[in-house]
Design an enzyme around this catalytic site. Structure first.
Site, PDB file in Angstrom:
ATOM      1  N   SER A  17       1.067  -1.299  -0.070  1.00  0.00           N
ATOM      2  CA  SER A  17      -0.026   0.021   0.000  1.00  0.00           C
ATOM      3  C   SER A  17       0.999   1.476  -0.026  1.00  0.00           C
ATOM      4  CB  SER A  17      -0.937  -0.038   1.474  1.00  0.00           C
ATOM      5  OG  SER A  17      -1.482  -1.019   1.391  1.00  0.00           O
ATOM      6  N   SER A 234       5.369   0.422  11.157  1.00  0.00           N
ATOM      7  CA  SER A 234       4.549   0.784  10.084  1.00  0.00           C
ATOM      8  C   SER A 234       4.858   2.124   9.954  1.00  0.00           C
ATOM      9  CB  SER A 234       3.114   0.693  10.322  1.00  0.00           C
ATOM     10  OG  SER A 234       3.039   1.684  11.459  1.00  0.00           O
ATOM     11  N   LYS A 235       4.595   2.656   8.662  1.00  0.00           N
ATOM     12  CA  LYS A 235       4.666   3.975   8.277  1.00  0.00           C
ATOM     13  C   LYS A 235       3.951   4.725   9.398  1.00  0.00           C
ATOM     14  CE  LYS A 235       4.393   2.057   4.089  1.00  0.00           C
ATOM     15  NZ  LYS A 235       3.505   1.270   3.089  1.00  0.00           N
ATOM     16  N   GLN A 236       2.792   4.412   9.947  1.00  0.00           N
ATOM     17  CA  GLN A 236       2.164   5.221  10.921  1.00  0.00           C
ATOM     18  C   GLN A 236       2.857   5.412  12.156  1.00  0.00           C
ATOM     19  OE1 GLN A 236       0.464   2.682   9.193  1.00  0.00           O
ATOM     20  NE2 GLN A 236      -0.350   4.257   7.744  1.00  0.00           N
TER      21      GLN A 236
END
Ligand code: GLU
Length: 286
Positions: A17, A234-236
């Protein structure tokens, strides 16, 4: 007569994603799926899962591709973008609705239990005066049995765990669950290799695949990298960028996180040659 080498039936994929560049965690899924395809003389497809428009970061797809190439992971054929395949999700959805395998749901998040399965509120019709917001797949009852190539035999009760799950979201976007199954089917994916966070969605995806007339791919779920608090990297939660100036070191870090010993290699090509042999030994198919 010209000799035609036997063609491997294996088709794998990496399906990021594009919500940011690859990081140490997503590199594991890329590496494992790439190695598994190469170890099986298979094709390795790149699919950009960019239908969650709110999470998609413009240009992240190009950055991911550049990172893969710099690390020596060349995909086969043209990449696909889910954002260009919306009519395919619509027709799968139409086919499910036409067979009453999907239904409209009026429930808001606040009306549903925070954990646990969808209680089935709208399964037999919308409550009076309410309008459909999202659409759900009618998850069949029963235990789904399958084998994960790393984790062994699995049994999942999708009806008890998830219940009827969303295939079209209230914001109008297609849900990941629908798009991933439609694309794996359309691309003839034989093998899914991805992060272990997606293991629990496998039964739902297998049920949906069967309803759409697709075979169920073999699966392997690889370890996740977690931060100090035990949350999936994660990117978050701001996983740091990959160091592309020391490719062998970066590759070896991911390789060790997959449970292997550091490889001695002068360059990325040397790393991949050695990794492919070790991978094929540990995870033979069949
Ligand atoms: N797009 C998903 C992700 O980045 C992966 C989907 C899959 O491999 O099934 O988490």
């Amino acid at each position: 007569m010209a000799y035609a080498p036997p063609q491997s039936a294996y088709i794998g994929r990496f399906a990021p994603s594009p919500s940011g560049p690859l990081h140490a965690g997503s590199l594991l899924a890329a590496m494992a799926s790439f190695l598994d395809a190469r170890a099986n003389e298979g094709r390795w497809l790149l699919r950009i899962e960019d239908i969650d428009f709110a999470r998609t970061v413009p240009g992240a797809d190009r950055v991911i591709m550049q990172q893969l190439l710099t690390l020596g992971m060349q995909w086969d054929g043209e990449p696909t973008w889910q954002s260009r395949r919306l009519p395919h999700y619509q027709s799968a959805f139409d086919s499910l609705c036409a067979r009453d395998l999907a239904y409209g749901c009026a429930c808001t998040r606040q009306e549903l239990p925070p954990d646990g399965p969808y209680p089935g509120t709208c399964r037999n019709g919308l409550p009076p005066g309410r309008q459909a917001r999202s659409w759900r797949f009618r998850t069949p009852p029963g235990i789904e049995h399958f084998t994960d190539r790393r984790l062994g035999p699995q049994q999942q009760d999708a009806q008890a765990k998830t219940g009827d799950f969303i295939i079209r979201r209230a914001d109008g976007y297609w849900a990941y669950q629908l798009a991933v199954v439609v694309d794996d089917g359309a691309q003839g994916i034989t093998d899914i290799v991805r992060g272990a966070d997606l293991l629990e969605l496998t039964a739902c995806q297998r049920m949906l695949a069967r309803s759409l007339g697709h075979p169920c791919p073999r699966v392997m779920h690889v370890p996740l990298l977690c931060d100090e608090q035990g949350r999936k990297l994660s990117k978050q939660n701001h996983a740091s960028a990959l160091d592309l100036s020391h490719t062998v070191r970066t590759l070896n870090q991911a390789w060790c996180a997959l449970g292997f010993e550091t490889l001695n290699a002068d360059d990325a090509d040397g790393f991949w040659r050695a990794a492919r042999i070790a991978w094929a030994r540990r995870y033979p198919i069949g």
